[in-house]
Structures are given as C-alpha cells and as structure tokens.
Write an enzyme that holds these catalytic residues in place. Structure first.
Site, PDB file in Angstrom:
ATOM      1  N   ASP A  48     -40.544   1.476  83.403  1.00 33.79           N
ATOM      2  CA  ASP A  48     -41.183   0.768  84.512  1.00 33.79           C
ATOM      3  C   ASP A  48     -40.134   0.251  85.492  1.00 33.79           C
ATOM      4  OD1 ASP A  48     -43.796  -0.581  85.463  1.00 33.79           O
ATOM      5  OD2 ASP A  48     -42.311  -2.193  85.520  1.00 33.79           O
ATOM      6  N   TYR A  53     -37.181  -3.631  92.816  1.00 31.32           N
ATOM      7  CA  TYR A  53     -36.167  -3.991  91.811  1.00 31.32           C
ATOM      8  C   TYR A  53     -34.802  -3.419  92.209  1.00 31.32           C
ATOM      9  CZ  TYR A  53     -40.247  -4.753  88.705  1.00 31.32           C
ATOM     10  OH  TYR A  53     -41.438  -5.140  88.157  1.00 31.32           O
ATOM     11  N   LYS A  78     -43.069   1.380  92.064  1.00 35.01           N
ATOM     12  CA  LYS A  78     -44.116   0.578  92.712  1.00 35.01           C
ATOM     13  C   LYS A  78     -43.857   0.416  94.205  1.00 35.01           C
ATOM     14  CE  LYS A  78     -44.342  -2.206  88.494  1.00 35.01           C
ATOM     15  NZ  LYS A  78     -42.953  -2.537  88.086  1.00 35.01           N
ATOM     16  N   HIS A 111     -47.652  -2.673  94.190  1.00 30.21           N
ATOM     17  CA  HIS A 111     -47.027  -3.774  93.445  1.00 30.21           C
ATOM     18  C   HIS A 111     -47.862  -5.061  93.472  1.00 30.21           C
ATOM     19  CE1 HIS A 111     -42.719  -4.947  92.030  1.00 30.21           C
ATOM     20  NE2 HIS A 111     -43.626  -5.648  91.385  1.00 30.21           N
TER      21      HIS A 111
HETATM   22  N1  LIG Z   1     -45.917  -5.695  88.331  1.00 30.03           N
HETATM   23  C1  LIG Z   1     -45.358  -6.864  88.423  1.00 30.03           C
HETATM   24  O1  LIG Z   1     -45.679  -7.658  89.321  1.00 30.03           O
HETATM   25  C2  LIG Z   1     -44.300  -7.267  87.428  1.00 30.03           C
HETATM   26  C3  LIG Z   1     -43.849  -8.594  87.384  1.00 30.03           C
HETATM   27  C4  LIG Z   1     -42.881  -8.920  86.433  1.00 30.03           C
HETATM   28  C5  LIG Z   1     -42.394  -7.955  85.555  1.00 30.03           C
HETATM   29  N2  LIG Z   1     -42.836  -6.655  85.637  1.00 30.03           N
HETATM   30  C6  LIG Z   1     -42.333  -5.610  84.702  1.00 30.03           C
HETATM   31  O2  LIG Z   1     -42.537  -6.076  83.379  1.00 30.03           O
HETATM   32  C7  LIG Z   1     -41.304  -5.922  82.660  1.00 30.03           C
HETATM   33  C8  LIG Z   1     -41.216  -6.915  81.523  1.00 30.03           C
HETATM   34  O3  LIG Z   1     -41.328  -8.234  81.986  1.00 30.03           O
HETATM   35  P1  LIG Z   1     -40.087  -9.242  82.134  1.00 30.03           P
HETATM   36  O4  LIG Z   1     -38.825  -8.477  82.263  1.00 30.03           O
HETATM   37  O5  LIG Z   1     -40.462 -10.195  83.224  1.00 30.03           O
HETATM   38  O6  LIG Z   1     -40.114 -10.105  80.785  1.00 30.03           O
HETATM   39  P2  LIG Z   1     -40.344  -9.828  79.226  1.00 30.03           P
HETATM   40  O7  LIG Z   1     -40.235  -8.381  78.906  1.00 30.03           O
HETATM   41  O8  LIG Z   1     -41.561 -10.588  78.830  1.00 30.03           O
HETATM   42  O9  LIG Z   1     -39.113 -10.632  78.618  1.00 30.03           O
HETATM   43  C9  LIG Z   1     -37.777 -10.231  78.836  1.00 30.03           C
HETATM   44  C10 LIG Z   1     -36.880 -11.312  78.238  1.00 30.03           C
HETATM   45  O10 LIG Z   1     -37.069 -11.357  76.812  1.00 30.03           O
HETATM   46  C11 LIG Z   1     -35.820 -11.143  76.154  1.00 30.03           C
HETATM   47  N3  LIG Z   1     -36.118 -10.333  74.966  1.00 30.03           N
HETATM   48  C12 LIG Z   1     -36.636  -9.068  74.943  1.00 30.03           C
HETATM   49  N4  LIG Z   1     -36.824  -8.660  73.670  1.00 30.03           N
HETATM   50  C13 LIG Z   1     -36.417  -9.672  72.880  1.00 30.03           C
HETATM   51  C14 LIG Z   1     -36.372  -9.849  71.484  1.00 30.03           C
HETATM   52  N5  LIG Z   1     -36.790  -8.890  70.659  1.00 30.03           N
HETATM   53  N6  LIG Z   1     -35.872 -11.020  70.988  1.00 30.03           N
HETATM   54  C15 LIG Z   1     -35.446 -11.999  71.827  1.00 30.03           C
HETATM   55  N7  LIG Z   1     -35.480 -11.890  73.191  1.00 30.03           N
HETATM   56  C16 LIG Z   1     -35.961 -10.735  73.698  1.00 30.03           C
HETATM   57  C17 LIG Z   1     -34.953 -10.416  77.161  1.00 30.03           C
HETATM   58  O11 LIG Z   1     -33.592 -10.706  76.938  1.00 30.03           O
HETATM   59  P3  LIG Z   1     -32.521  -9.517  76.683  1.00 30.03           P
HETATM   60  O12 LIG Z   1     -32.620  -8.562  77.842  1.00 30.03           O
HETATM   61  O13 LIG Z   1     -31.220 -10.246  76.621  1.00 30.03           O
HETATM   62  O14 LIG Z   1     -32.896  -8.903  75.362  1.00 30.03           O
HETATM   63  C18 LIG Z   1     -35.425 -11.047  78.466  1.00 30.03           C
HETATM   64  O15 LIG Z   1     -34.800 -12.308  78.665  1.00 30.03           O
HETATM   65  C19 LIG Z   1     -40.248  -6.122  83.763  1.00 30.03           C
HETATM   66  O16 LIG Z   1     -38.970  -5.750  83.336  1.00 30.03           O
HETATM   67  C20 LIG Z   1     -40.848  -5.294  84.854  1.00 30.03           C
HETATM   68  O17 LIG Z   1     -40.595  -3.906  84.603  1.00 30.03           O
HETATM   69  C21 LIG Z   1     -43.795  -6.316  86.554  1.00 30.03           C
END
Ligand SMILES: NC(=O)c1ccc[n+]([C@@H]2O[C@H](COP(=O)([O-])OP(=O)(O)OC[C@H]3O[C@@H](n4cnc5c(N)ncnc54)[C@H](OP(=O)(O)O)[C@@H]3O)[C@@H](O)[C@H]2O)c1
Length: 281
Positions: A48, A53, A78, A111
């Site tokens: 994704d 980004y 997106k 998006h």
């Molecule tokens: N469409 C939209 O509007 C939108 C908005 C926000 C996000 N997104 C997408 O959704 C994806 C995921 O969301 P996100 O990046 O916001 O947050 P997330 O995946 O909920 O959380 C990421 C965080 O969790 C940590 N983490 C991941 N696995 C872990 C584990 N097993 N144990 C401990 N910590 C862990 C990561 O640290 P480390 O990297 O250090 O492991 C990072 O700090 C984004 O990357 C993006 O592609 C889309």
C-alpha cells in the site's frame, strides 16, 4: 521465501487480493527500499503506497530487488485530493506509474473524498476510464462514507471494490463495515495497529495474547482478519513484519472478538479525521 500462508479474498470485480497487506507510509529512500524488499521476501504480496507518501518510487525500486515476479504482487497507490478533476486525475495515475516504473497498478484508490470540493465523482470517472485503458486492475476509494459511495454508484453506476478506512480496536467501524458487506465492498483497515498508540501496553489485549501464546500485534491483526477486513500494517522491522503475517495458525473466540470490539469509542479516531469534514490535498 514464497508466500503460501496468506489467504486471499475475492473482490466485486473478480480480482483476488491477500487478506493482509503491507503499509508503506513513511518508508522512503534506501531504508524504505530495504524495508519493502524485506516485507516482500517475508511473504507480503499486497503493498500500500500513495502519491502523497512520496514513495511510489521506493516501492518500484524494491520490487525488482526481490525474486518475486511482478505479477505475483499487488501494488496500490492513491490519488491525492488536489488532483480530483478529471484531467488531473488521469495525469496523476500516469505520473504514479512513471514514478514506480510500472505499466499498471493493481489497485488505485481515491485517497480522501474532500466532499466540500464536490469533485470526487470526476475523480472516480477518471479511475473507471484508467481501468478501461489497462492502467489499473482494481479501483477503489479510501475514507468514503456511505453517502459518498451512494453518490458514486448513482452517478457512474460503479461501486468501488475496496474502501480503505481507519479501523483499529479503538475505532471499529461497525456500521461502515456492515454497509460495505451489504454492498459487496471489501474493507481495508488503515492504521490497523492504531499506529502503535496505547495498543501494545493494553492490559486486556496482553491477556488475550498470553492466552493464545501470541503477541498483541498478532491478536489485533487476527481480529481484523476475523472481521473480514484487510489490514495493512506497516513495520520497518523485518522481525515484526514476519510477526504481523504469522496470524493464520490460531483463532480468537467469540469472547475475545467481543472484548476487543468493546474498546471502540466514538472519539476513537487517532487524529479526529472525520471524512465528512476533514480534507486532505
Ligand atoms: N488511506 C489513508 O488515508 C491512510 C491513512 C493512514 C495510513 N494508511 C496506510 O495504512 C498503513 C498502516 O497504517 P500506519 O502506518 O498509520 O500504522 P500501523 O500499521 O497501525 O502501525 C505502525 C506502527 O506500529 C509499529 N509496529 C508494527 N508492527 C509492530 C509489532 N509487531 N510490534 C510492535 N510495533 C509494531 C510500527 O513500528 P516499526 O515500523 O518500528 O515496526 C509503527 O510505529 C500505512 O502505512 C499506510 O499505507 C492509509
């Protein structure tokens, strides 16, 4: 490493996607390429990214560094809010392809709806056409409320295959998921781990994890899977990347599911980004 462990689900356009994908927000440059390469090597097949980004190039750079054939990967990008008008939207899809050095995107999403600008139907028409021209395989949206989805269908006759929405234990989107289910739309969960806010220290989640001999992250991601939502966790860390897809050898029981659902709060959005009013360009 080949990926045999992630089940697939079928979309309303007949395409199939893995039930868990890999988020890439903040993964950029050399470190980003290494993290994405590692994720693919660990078995992720759905990636994704987004124009905003600024890492479509990072994703495109990582792909040929692995031995996984392009056709086994599902690459998402997106369309930003500032390019919703038809002509800009078409150009942006082309630009996204150049940036990633791809000749098609598997998935391309709007998006944010930015409803006050009233241009998201034009953007949707551009994605419908880009799909006809072979630039995109599956079209969808993010952060669309039922009223926005209804408008897309009314004005174009086409409902998205995917709606990617904020979804985690503190904001479980029960009503929106139900609406998606009734209309054949697959829910993708963004920030599925609540971006690491208050999740990993949560006492009840830790207890459920202990009960299953799993980590809190695995419990939360399994919860998404059992809800029927495609989570796209981001991790820069190879060990955690593997941990996050090792969720297909256990099940949460009905009590666990109910307990996790009970953490949801009306104000549970991480940054209060309500798509009815929030705008992103
Ligand atoms: N469409 C939209 O509007 C939108 C908005 C926000 C996000 N997104 C997408 O959704 C994806 C995921 O969301 P996100 O990046 O916001 O947050 P997330 O995946 O909920 O959380 C990421 C965080 O969790 C940590 N983490 C991941 N696995 C872990 C584990 N097993 N144990 C401990 N910590 C862990 C990561 O640290 P480390 O990297 O250090 O492991 C990072 O700090 C984004 O990357 C993006 O592609 C889309």
């Amino acid at each position: 490493m080949t990926n045999t462990m992630i089940p697939e689900i079928t979309l309303n356009d007949g395409n199939r996607i893995p039930a868990v994908g890999f988020g890439t927000y903040k993964l950029k440059g050399n470190e980003g390429v290494s993290a994405i390469e590692s994720a693919i090597n660990h078995g992720y097949r759905l990636l994704d990214s987004a124009y905003n980004y600024e890492n479509e190039g990072t994703v495109g750079e990582a792909i040929p560094r692995t031995s996984v054939p392009r056709e086994q990967l599902q690459i998402t990008s997106k369309l930003p809010g500032r390019y919703h008008n038809y002509k800009d939207a078409v150009t942006t899809v082309q630009e996204s392809l150049y940036r990633a050095n791809l000749d098609y995107y598997d998935i391309y999403l709007i998006h944010w709806p930015n409803p006050n600008r009233e241009l998201y139907v034009e953007a949707w028409q551009a994605l419908i056409d880009a799909k006809k021209w072979g630039l995109i395989r599956t079209i969808g949206v993010c952060n669309f409320l039922p009223e926005h989805l209804t408008k897309l269908e009314k004005e174009t006759g086409v409902l998205p295959a995917i709606n990617q929405i904020e979804l985690h234990p503190f904001f479980n989107q029960e009503e929106q998921r139900k609406w998606h289910g009734e209309h054949g739309i697959v829910t993708e969960s963004w920030s599925p781990l609540a971006r690491a806010n208050d999740v990993f220290e949560h006492e009840t989640l830790k207890k459920i994890a202990e009960k299953h001999n799993k980590t809190v992250s695995q419990v939360v991601l399994r919860w998404h899977y059992q809800l029927g939502a495609v989570a796209i966790p981001k991790s820069a860390n190879p060990t955690r990347q593997l941990e996050n897809i090792s969720i297909f050898d256990f099940s949460l029981d009905a009590d666990d599911m109910q307990t996790i659902a009970s953490f949801t709060r009306p104000d549970g959005r991480l940054k209060g980004q309500d798509p009815a009013v929030y705008e992103e360009f």
